[in-house]
Design an enzyme around this catalytic site. Structure first.
Site, mmCIF file in Angstrom:
data_model
loop_
_atom_site.group_PDB
_atom_site.id
_atom_site.type_symbol
_atom_site.label_atom_id
_atom_site.label_comp_id
_atom_site.label_asym_id
_atom_site.label_seq_id
_atom_site.Cartn_x
_atom_site.Cartn_y
_atom_site.Cartn_z
ATOM 1 N N GLY A 1 -4.998 23.289 13.195
ATOM 2 C CA GLY A 1 -5.224 21.968 13.780
ATOM 3 C C GLY A 1 -5.197 20.860 12.748
ATOM 4 O O GLY A 1 -5.972 19.911 12.797
ATOM 5 N N THR B 1 -2.311 18.153 10.656
ATOM 6 C CA THR B 1 -1.270 17.247 11.147
ATOM 7 C C THR B 1 -0.189 18.028 11.887
ATOM 8 O O THR B 1 0.268 17.628 12.966
ATOM 9 C CB THR B 1 -0.674 16.470 9.960
ATOM 10 O OG1 THR B 1 -1.727 15.708 9.374
ATOM 11 C CG2 THR B 1 0.437 15.541 10.393
ATOM 12 N N ILE C 1 -12.669 26.346 7.858
ATOM 13 C CA ILE C 1 -11.544 26.326 6.906
ATOM 14 C C ILE C 1 -11.108 24.877 6.647
ATOM 15 O O ILE C 1 -10.831 24.482 5.533
ATOM 16 C CB ILE C 1 -10.371 27.176 7.439
ATOM 17 C CG1 ILE C 1 -10.792 28.643 7.522
ATOM 18 C CG2 ILE C 1 -9.132 27.024 6.555
ATOM 19 C CD1 ILE C 1 -9.785 29.551 8.191
ATOM 20 N N GLU D 1 -0.707 11.087 3.768
ATOM 21 C CA GLU D 1 -1.086 9.811 4.367
ATOM 22 C C GLU D 1 0.012 8.765 4.288
ATOM 23 O O GLU D 1 -0.166 7.642 4.735
ATOM 24 C CB GLU D 1 -2.369 9.319 3.681
ATOM 25 C CG GLU D 1 -3.461 10.390 3.724
ATOM 26 C CD GLU D 1 -4.875 9.894 3.538
ATOM 27 O OE1 GLU D 1 -5.053 9.058 2.645
ATOM 28 O OE2 GLU D 1 -5.775 10.335 4.284
ATOM 29 N N LYS E 1 4.293 0.211 5.720
ATOM 30 C CA LYS E 1 4.982 0.637 4.501
ATOM 31 C C LYS E 1 6.464 0.275 4.585
ATOM 32 O O LYS E 1 7.157 0.727 5.492
ATOM 33 C CB LYS E 1 4.799 2.157 4.373
ATOM 34 C CG LYS E 1 5.659 2.792 3.304
ATOM 35 C CD LYS E 1 5.342 4.258 3.135
ATOM 36 C CE LYS E 1 6.319 4.897 2.165
ATOM 37 N NZ LYS E 1 6.100 6.333 2.010
ATOM 38 N N LEU F 1 2.878 22.962 6.336
ATOM 39 C CA LEU F 1 2.755 23.674 5.067
ATOM 40 C C LEU F 1 3.037 25.162 5.223
ATOM 41 O O LEU F 1 3.415 25.829 4.265
ATOM 42 C CB LEU F 1 1.338 23.459 4.502
ATOM 43 C CG LEU F 1 0.944 21.989 4.281
ATOM 44 C CD1 LEU F 1 -0.521 21.887 3.877
ATOM 45 C CD2 LEU F 1 1.832 21.335 3.233
ATOM 46 N N THR G 1 7.974 13.176 2.628
ATOM 47 C CA THR G 1 8.881 13.837 3.564
ATOM 48 C C THR G 1 8.232 14.920 4.425
ATOM 49 O O THR G 1 8.838 15.368 5.398
ATOM 50 C CB THR G 1 10.058 14.465 2.793
ATOM 51 O OG1 THR G 1 9.560 15.091 1.608
ATOM 52 C CG2 THR G 1 11.075 13.422 2.416
HETATM 53 C C1 LIG Z 1 -1.165 16.871 -2.535
HETATM 54 C C2 LIG Z 1 -0.434 16.634 -1.257
HETATM 55 C C3 LIG Z 1 -0.075 15.356 -0.874
HETATM 56 C C4 LIG Z 1 0.645 15.140 0.304
HETATM 57 N N1 LIG Z 1 1.051 13.883 0.639
HETATM 58 C C5 LIG Z 1 1.867 13.712 1.717
HETATM 59 C C6 LIG Z 1 2.357 12.434 2.076
HETATM 60 O O1 LIG Z 1 2.037 11.429 1.470
HETATM 61 N N2 LIG Z 1 3.196 12.352 3.129
HETATM 62 C C7 LIG Z 1 3.563 13.441 3.859
HETATM 63 O O2 LIG Z 1 4.381 13.320 4.776
HETATM 64 N N3 LIG Z 1 3.051 14.647 3.579
HETATM 65 C C8 LIG Z 1 2.232 14.809 2.537
HETATM 66 N N4 LIG Z 1 1.708 16.034 2.264
HETATM 67 C C9 LIG Z 1 1.948 17.122 3.181
HETATM 68 C C10 LIG Z 1 0.994 16.989 4.375
HETATM 69 O O3 LIG Z 1 -0.336 16.910 3.908
HETATM 70 C C11 LIG Z 1 1.134 18.165 5.302
HETATM 71 O O4 LIG Z 1 2.481 18.352 5.632
HETATM 72 C C12 LIG Z 1 0.369 17.909 6.574
HETATM 73 O O5 LIG Z 1 -0.954 17.547 6.315
HETATM 74 C C13 LIG Z 1 0.400 19.125 7.455
HETATM 75 O O6 LIG Z 1 -0.484 20.096 7.011
HETATM 76 P P1 LIG Z 1 -0.664 21.349 7.941
HETATM 77 O O7 LIG Z 1 -1.113 20.901 9.269
HETATM 78 O O8 LIG Z 1 0.567 22.164 7.857
HETATM 79 O O9 LIG Z 1 -1.807 22.196 7.195
HETATM 80 P P2 LIG Z 1 -3.397 21.976 7.113
HETATM 81 O O10 LIG Z 1 -3.805 20.566 7.152
HETATM 82 O O11 LIG Z 1 -3.819 22.795 5.927
HETATM 83 O O12 LIG Z 1 -3.950 22.662 8.427
HETATM 84 C C14 LIG Z 1 -4.063 24.053 8.554
HETATM 85 C C15 LIG Z 1 -4.864 24.372 9.785
HETATM 86 O O13 LIG Z 1 -4.877 25.781 9.982
HETATM 87 C C16 LIG Z 1 -6.191 26.188 10.243
HETATM 88 N N5 LIG Z 1 -6.352 27.580 9.852
HETATM 89 C C17 LIG Z 1 -5.976 28.173 8.702
HETATM 90 N N6 LIG Z 1 -6.311 29.473 8.709
HETATM 91 C C18 LIG Z 1 -6.893 29.695 9.895
HETATM 92 C C19 LIG Z 1 -7.479 30.833 10.507
HETATM 93 N N7 LIG Z 1 -7.554 32.023 9.902
HETATM 94 N N8 LIG Z 1 -7.989 30.700 11.738
HETATM 95 C C20 LIG Z 1 -7.976 29.520 12.410
HETATM 96 N N9 LIG Z 1 -7.436 28.411 11.879
HETATM 97 C C21 LIG Z 1 -6.920 28.503 10.640
HETATM 98 C C22 LIG Z 1 -7.062 25.230 9.460
HETATM 99 O O14 LIG Z 1 -8.370 25.186 9.943
HETATM 100 C C23 LIG Z 1 -6.317 23.925 9.720
HETATM 101 O O15 LIG Z 1 -6.718 23.399 10.959
HETATM 102 C C24 LIG Z 1 0.962 16.244 1.112
HETATM 103 C C25 LIG Z 1 0.541 17.524 0.753
HETATM 104 C C26 LIG Z 1 -0.151 17.729 -0.414
HETATM 105 C C27 LIG Z 1 -0.582 19.126 -0.776
#
Ligand SMILES: Cc1cc2nc3c(=O)[nH]c(=O)nc-3n(C[C@H](O)[C@H](O)[C@H](O)COP(=O)(O)OP(=O)(O)OC[C@H]3O[C@@H](n4cnc5c(N)ncnc54)[C@H](O)[C@@H]3O)c2cc1C
Length: 504
Positions: free
Chosen positions: A14, A16, A43, A50, A79, A336, A347
């Site tokens: 849950g 982005t 987690i 952002e 932006k 990710l 991106t």
């Molecule tokens: C340093 C950094 C800077 C960034 N800056 C930018 C930016 O400026 N612009 C941009 O476009 N992108 C940026 N990104 C990328 C962006 O942050 C991610 O693409 C975006 O936040 C999506 O993350 P996500 O939802 O894939 O993962 P996460 O936010 O890590 O979410 C993972 C989810 O999975 C859940 N989860 C994991 N394991 C379990 C489990 N066993 N059981 C139940 N739930 C679980 C967690 O609770 C969480 O809800 C950046 C990334 C990093 C690392």
């Protein structure tokens, strides 16, 4: 014929990615499809991410999200592009502005005419011909105007948003739940695969509850709970081209009005982002652990904040690259979980968006036809690879030799398609967008010009146009852009007037 539609989707995660997927699928598929999202508060989410690119406006339009409300709810700002400091040489500063530069004339892009004038000492730097770049450097912003002629630069301003990542996920959660998405709190502790094809059959939560689905979407973050830990899909590592593997992030107090751009400042072993929001400024140092210690990186970051830090610095580790397949069996990885490239050009959120759009386009039925899956993976890999090359360009096109990191970047081998892109541009300023790659000519050429790759010639067809007309074209673009920027309000004024957020 039996109805073979996908009727049951489970999203794991849950952040982005999870909430973007849940929102878009709920909107497009409607109530006929059950969508459940599992996330674990314990987690948590990665909590960065952002800065965005203009494509997000299309996502919001499809979801019928009201822009003003969205900016208010996420403490957002606007932006116009990214300012790059110290990238080509120490002391350098250039902007990669979104949108167009001048306008095409005859068969050629504007920069070919500009090149002829610039080489003759009769043109200003290329940024003066982009409304975004000029407005960004003056702190100005407005959304596209509807009361000006359609060909005015003010009628079509390309912009994106900065927002608070946590508030964005919450905003989308409200949106998705209002459209029937069922959120489930809990940790996934086990994944069952089906015999004999190895498709995911069900996931089990710590509470003992089991969820089965037709399609699973893995948005579980870096670990790739389904795509990697359960399906062992494999990962392509690009660290040799993009050697940064860690980031330290810290928010700080705002000092002064928010800039309408993200800033990326190159340091000795990587670069620092600065993202202005209404209630704070986001900062982070993306660095290569092979070239600097974590303590030194943290000290560098803390020494380069605008205002007082608002939290303890937080370290994140990553491996740049992508999954060997984004879609494996009945599991699609987004965010990710699918792959990661540093946020140099903001991106990642765009890649989530395009992954969702691609999934909707190639939505399978219960047969999961391999041609759909293969096409999805081919398109997604291509998109990742071209963005990867664009990011590598920032590193390899440097004249910096002042640290072991920059000496490595300036001497490393680069992918063949990137080498060809640079050679073509160096020869005579030519660029060809490859298929459906994300970044257009204006993005590529701004970075190449900004980092001192100057073509040896301009296109020979420029000489078919009388010098007087070339000079007139270039000068008219400069003066129209300058007049438009003059008429724009300051970014802070625009926010105060239209979308000021309540204090957090
Ligand atoms: C340093 C950094 C800077 C960034 N800056 C930018 C930016 O400026 N612009 C941009 O476009 N992108 C940026 N990104 C990328 C962006 O942050 C991610 O693409 C975006 O936040 C999506 O993350 P996500 O939802 O894939 O993962 P996460 O936010 O890590 O979410 C993972 C989810 O999975 C859940 N989860 C994991 N394991 C379990 C489990 N066993 N059981 C139940 N739930 C679980 C967690 O609770 C969480 O809800 C950046 C990334 C990093 C690392």
């Amino acid at each position: 014929m039996a109805d073979r539609r996908i009727r049951n989707i489970v999203i794991v995660g849950g952040g982005t990615a999870g909430w973007m997927a849940a929102s878009a699928l709920a909107k497009v598929l409607g109530p006929g499809c059950s969508i459940r999202l599992v996330e674990s508060e314990e987690i948590g989410i990665v909590g960065v991410g952002e800065a965005t690119v203009p494509h997000l406006k299309l996502f919001n339009r499809v979801l019928e999200i009201d822009e003003i409300e969205f900016v208010k709810q996420t403490q957002g700002t606007f932006k116009l592009g990214i300012e790059f400091v110290d990238w080509g040489r120490l002391g350098d500063r250039y902007v990669h502005g979104f949108g167009t530069i001048g306008h095409d004339y005859g068969l050629l892009p504007f920069h070919q005419y500009w090149l002829k004038m610039f080489r003759a000492g009769k043109a200003a730097p290329i940024g003066q011909y982009s409304i975004n770049t000029l407005a960004a450097s003056r702190g100005k912003f407005m959304a596209s105007a509807t009361d000006v002629p359609a060909n005015s630069p003010l009628a079509n301003i390309a912009y994106a948003y900065h927002f608070d990542a946590g508030l964005y996920a919450r905003y989308l959660r409200r949106y998705a739940e209002a459209r029937g998405v069922k959120r489930m709190e809990g940790k996934v502790v086990n994944v069952t695969l089906r015999d004999p094809d190895g498709f995911i059959e069900a996931i089990r939560l710590q509470s003992g509850e089991t969820l089965s689905a037709d399609l699973f979407i893995d948005c579980s973050g870096f670990r790739g709970l389904l795509i990697e830990e359960a399906l062992h899909t494999g990962y392509e590592d690009w660290t040799h081209w993009l050697p940064c593997d860690r980031a330290i992030a810290v928010p700080c107090e705002n000092v002064g009005p928010p800039t309408p751009f993200t800033r990326s400042t190159a340091h000795a072993a990587g670069w620092q982002w600065r993202i202005p929001l209404q209630h704070r400024t986001g900062n982070g140092y993306v660095y290569s652990s092979g070239h600097i210690s974590d303590d030194q990186a943290a000290a560098t970051l803390m020494a380069h904040l605008d205002g007082r830090a608002l939290a303890e610095p937080r370290m994140l580790r990553f491996t740049t690259g992508m999954r060997k397949k984004f879609w494996n069996k009945n599991c699609v990885a987004l965010g990710l979980a699918g792959g990661f490239m540093e946020p140099l050009e903001s991106t990642s959120i765009y890649l989530i968006q395009s992954g969702i759009a691609r999934l909707i386009n190639l939505m399978p039925d219960l047969d999961f036809s391999p041609v759909l899956i293969d096409r999805y993976n081919a398109q997604a890999s291509f998109e990742f690879e071209r963005i990867r090359d664009f990011l590598i360009l920032h590193y390899c096109a440097t004249e910096r030799r002042d640290s072991s990191f920059w000496r490595y970047c300036s001497g490393m081998s680069i992918p063949e398609p990137l080498a060809e892109t640079i050679a073509l541009f160096k020869d005579s300023g030519r660029f060809f967008r490859n298929g459906e790659e994300m970044f257009a000519i204006t993005s590529w050429i701004q970075v190449m010009f900004g980092q001192h790759i100057m073509p040896q010639h301009y296109h020979p067809a420029v000489d078919l146009v009388p010098d007087h007309d070339v000079a007139g074209l270039v000068e008219s673009v400069r003066s129209v852009v300058a007049a438009c920027v003059e008429a724009m309000p300051m970014h802070a004024q625009f926010i105060a007037r239209h979308c000021a957020a309540a204090p957090p």
